[in-house]
Write a protein that holds these residues in place. Structure first.
Motif, PDB file in Angstrom:
ATOM      1  N   UNK A 192       0.758  -1.042  -0.061  1.00  0.00           N
ATOM      2  CA  UNK A 192       0.032   0.073   0.090  1.00  0.00           C
ATOM      3  C   UNK A 192       0.923   1.340  -0.069  1.00  0.00           C
ATOM      4  N   UNK A 193       1.980   1.306  -0.660  1.00  0.00           N
ATOM      5  CA  UNK A 193       2.735   2.503  -0.841  1.00  0.00           C
ATOM      6  C   UNK A 193       2.132   3.736  -1.557  1.00  0.00           C
ATOM      7  N   UNK A 194       2.227   4.597  -0.775  1.00  0.00           N
ATOM      8  CA  UNK A 194       1.476   5.813  -1.559  1.00  0.00           C
ATOM      9  C   UNK A 194       2.090   6.325  -2.613  1.00  0.00           C
ATOM     10  N   UNK A 195       1.204   6.769  -3.672  1.00  0.00           N
ATOM     11  CA  UNK A 195       2.003   7.395  -4.856  1.00  0.00           C
ATOM     12  C   UNK A 195       1.427   6.745  -5.990  1.00  0.00           C
ATOM     13  N   UNK A 196       1.841   7.347  -7.269  1.00  0.00           N
ATOM     14  CA  UNK A 196       1.326   6.739  -8.798  1.00  0.00           C
ATOM     15  C   UNK A 196       2.073   5.492  -8.986  1.00  0.00           C
ATOM     16  N   UNK A 197       1.573   4.380  -9.265  1.00  0.00           N
ATOM     17  CA  UNK A 197       2.081   3.221  -9.724  1.00  0.00           C
ATOM     18  C   UNK A 197       1.606   2.547 -10.852  1.00  0.00           C
ATOM     19  N   UNK A 198       2.486   1.981 -12.047  1.00  0.00           N
ATOM     20  CA  UNK A 198       1.782   1.390 -13.071  1.00  0.00           C
ATOM     21  C   UNK A 198       1.274  -0.043 -12.530  1.00  0.00           C
ATOM     22  N   UNK A 199      -0.119   0.057 -12.768  1.00  0.00           N
ATOM     23  CA  UNK A 199      -0.586  -1.280 -12.424  1.00  0.00           C
ATOM     24  C   UNK A 199      -1.972  -1.828 -13.678  1.00  0.00           C
ATOM     25  N   UNK A 208     -15.520  -6.126  -9.421  1.00  0.00           N
ATOM     26  CA  UNK A 208     -15.611  -7.429 -10.157  1.00  0.00           C
ATOM     27  C   UNK A 208     -15.075  -7.116 -11.737  1.00  0.00           C
ATOM     28  N   UNK A 209     -15.352  -5.984 -12.080  1.00  0.00           N
ATOM     29  CA  UNK A 209     -15.098  -5.750 -13.658  1.00  0.00           C
ATOM     30  C   UNK A 209     -14.901  -4.096 -13.744  1.00  0.00           C
ATOM     31  N   UNK A 210     -13.702  -3.710 -14.082  1.00  0.00           N
ATOM     32  CA  UNK A 210     -13.488  -2.357 -14.223  1.00  0.00           C
ATOM     33  C   UNK A 210     -14.111  -1.848 -15.429  1.00  0.00           C
ATOM     34  N   UNK A 211     -14.386  -0.609 -15.501  1.00  0.00           N
ATOM     35  CA  UNK A 211     -15.201  -0.135 -16.854  1.00  0.00           C
ATOM     36  C   UNK A 211     -14.008  -0.271 -18.111  1.00  0.00           C
ATOM     37  N   UNK A 212     -12.833  -0.178 -17.926  1.00  0.00           N
ATOM     38  CA  UNK A 212     -11.729  -0.287 -18.865  1.00  0.00           C
ATOM     39  C   UNK A 212     -10.260  -1.241 -18.464  1.00  0.00           C
ATOM     40  N   UNK A 213      -9.584  -1.514 -19.116  1.00  0.00           N
ATOM     41  CA  UNK A 213      -8.448  -2.061 -18.528  1.00  0.00           C
ATOM     42  C   UNK A 213      -7.634  -0.813 -17.776  1.00  0.00           C
ATOM     43  N   UNK A 214      -7.496  -1.357 -16.599  1.00  0.00           N
ATOM     44  CA  UNK A 214      -6.489  -0.385 -15.403  1.00  0.00           C
ATOM     45  C   UNK A 214      -5.256  -0.238 -16.226  1.00  0.00           C
ATOM     46  N   UNK A 215      -4.614   1.143 -15.988  1.00  0.00           N
ATOM     47  CA  UNK A 215      -3.155   0.943 -16.509  1.00  0.00           C
ATOM     48  C   UNK A 215      -2.415   1.688 -15.358  1.00  0.00           C
ATOM     49  N   UNK A 216      -2.963   2.437 -14.371  1.00  0.00           N
ATOM     50  CA  UNK A 216      -1.999   2.919 -13.375  1.00  0.00           C
ATOM     51  C   UNK A 216      -2.916   3.135 -12.165  1.00  0.00           C
ATOM     52  N   UNK A 217      -2.316   3.454 -10.817  1.00  0.00           N
ATOM     53  CA  UNK A 217      -3.186   3.397  -9.925  1.00  0.00           C
ATOM     54  C   UNK A 217      -2.492   4.459  -8.974  1.00  0.00           C
ATOM     55  N   UNK A 218      -3.236   5.386  -8.174  1.00  0.00           N
ATOM     56  CA  UNK A 218      -2.545   6.163  -7.026  1.00  0.00           C
ATOM     57  C   UNK A 218      -3.218   5.591  -5.760  1.00  0.00           C
ATOM     58  N   UNK A 219      -2.178   5.653  -5.050  1.00  0.00           N
ATOM     59  CA  UNK A 219      -2.538   5.226  -3.546  1.00  0.00           C
ATOM     60  C   UNK A 219      -2.607   6.679  -2.788  1.00  0.00           C
TER      61      UNK A 219
END
Length: 107
Positions: free
Chosen positions: A52-59, A94-105
């Motif tokens: 759960x590291x804070x910041x922007x991550x490629x996911x 269960x299903x994202x609206x589109x393929x996720x490419x990145x995530x901010x924590x």
């Protein structure tokens, strides 16, 4: 008569087992304190587990569970850019609206 009641009770128990086994939540599939993504909707495909590291991550992923205790924002584009949606701590999709490419924590 007693044998019939036992058979009926056993059949009732067996009939409920598949329902219990297939309705496990994403919280039980993702460890506490972690964020999990799956490559396919409905928690299918390959599973990835993140700290759960804070910041922007490629996911990447099509299913997400947030058991981190922190708010996360999922983005359609890399570098936490573009269309986005949030998942609160303890929630999942269960299903994202589109393929996720990145995530901010956050936090």
């Amino acid at each position: 008569m007693r044998m019939r009641l036992l058979a009926l009770a056993g059949a009732t128990l067996i009939a409920t087992l598949p329902l219990t086994a297939t309705t496990a939540s994403a919280a039980t599939k993702c460890p506490s304190g972690k964020i999990c993504t799956w490559t396919k909707p409905k928690f299918g495909g390959k599973k990835y587990t993140y700290n759960k590291e804070s910041g922007c991550h490629p996911r990447s992923g099509r299913s997400v569970s947030n058991q981190s205790g922190k708010r996360i924002t999922l983005y359609k584009e890399g570098s936490c850019y573009g269309a986005r949606f949030e998942i609160k701590p303890g929630h999942y999709t269960e299903k994202t609206p589109w393929p996720v490419q990145s995530m901010a924590v956050w936090g």
